[in-house]
Design an enzyme around this catalytic site. Structure first.
Site, PDB file in Angstrom:
ATOM      1  N   LEU A 191     -11.456  -0.376   6.466  1.00 51.20           N
ATOM      2  CA  LEU A 191     -10.895  -0.121   5.129  1.00 51.20           C
ATOM      3  C   LEU A 191     -11.191  -1.165   4.096  1.00 51.20           C
ATOM      4  CD1 LEU A 191      -7.623   1.614   6.324  1.00 51.20           C
ATOM      5  CD2 LEU A 191      -9.558   2.667   5.504  1.00 51.20           C
ATOM      6  N   ASP A 192     -11.106  -0.941   2.823  1.00 51.43           N
ATOM      7  CA  ASP A 192     -11.485  -1.951   1.834  1.00 51.43           C
ATOM      8  C   ASP A 192      -9.993  -2.409   1.125  1.00 51.43           C
ATOM      9  OD1 ASP A 192     -10.444  -0.043   0.069  1.00 51.43           O
ATOM     10  OD2 ASP A 192     -12.891   0.398  -0.302  1.00 51.43           O
ATOM     11  N   SER A 193      -9.880  -3.283   0.289  1.00 51.23           N
ATOM     12  CA  SER A 193      -8.747  -3.776  -0.298  1.00 51.23           C
ATOM     13  C   SER A 193      -7.874  -2.582  -0.943  1.00 51.23           C
ATOM     14  CB  SER A 193      -8.899  -4.837  -1.196  1.00 51.23           C
ATOM     15  OG  SER A 193      -9.764  -4.572  -2.395  1.00 51.23           O
ATOM     16  N   ASP A 221      -8.022   0.500  -0.225  1.00 51.06           N
ATOM     17  CA  ASP A 221      -7.262   1.456   1.082  1.00 51.06           C
ATOM     18  C   ASP A 221      -6.006   0.500   1.459  1.00 51.06           C
ATOM     19  OD1 ASP A 221      -9.294   3.357   0.708  1.00 51.06           O
ATOM     20  OD2 ASP A 221     -10.743   2.182   1.870  1.00 51.06           O
ATOM     21  N   ASN A 222      -6.031  -0.777   1.680  1.00 51.23           N
ATOM     22  CA  ASN A 222      -5.077  -1.322   2.062  1.00 51.23           C
ATOM     23  C   ASN A 222      -3.835  -1.281   1.197  1.00 51.23           C
ATOM     24  OD1 ASN A 222      -4.299  -3.259   4.050  1.00 51.23           O
ATOM     25  ND2 ASN A 222      -4.280  -4.937   2.616  1.00 51.23           N
TER      26      ASN A 222
END
Length: 127
Positions: free
Chosen positions: A82-84, A86-87
């Site tokens: 996941l990317d930031s 998504d975080n």
């Protein structure tokens, strides 16, 4: 260390509630006597297993995640790809699920299920 100590103290703080017959209750508040409320920081603290299950379910339900890869120790970026952004969405879902508002400074640190579980479990107002 300070956060752990703070949460341990808040879980056990109790303030006694004064009943109807006490002289401390003023006549101004007498009409509210049926609304006696316990003044603890957190009366129904969540069990760790409840927190784990709910956070794992949140992450499993995230559209970009393969549910079979989700464990209580999984890292959002390293293990799930996941990317930031998504975080951030996962942290927002956690806030909604547990009725919390996680400050941005703290939210930036939550990058795995383990850290999310630890944060929510130690938060005195999680429900």
């Amino acid at each position: 260390m300070a956060a752990v100590l703070r949460s341990a103290i808040l879980r056990n703080v109790r303030v006694p509630v004064v009943g109807n017959g006490s002289k401390v209750v003023s006549s101004l508040w007498a009409h509210r006597s049926s609304y006696v409320r316990s003044m603890s920081s957190h009366d129904d603290h969540l069990e760790r297993s409840q927190v784990v299950d709910r956070i794992v379910d949140i992450v499993k339900s995230f559209p970009k995640v393969d549910p079979s890869k989700v464990t209580p120790e999984v890292h959002f970026q390293k293990d799930l790809g996941l990317d930031s952004l998504d975080n951030v969405e996962i942290v927002m879902a956690i806030e909604e699920e547990f009725k919390l508002e996680i400050p941005d400074k703290e939210a930036d640190k939550i990058d795995s299920c383990a850290l999310a579980i630890e944060y929510v479990y130690n938060h005195p107002m999680a429900s």
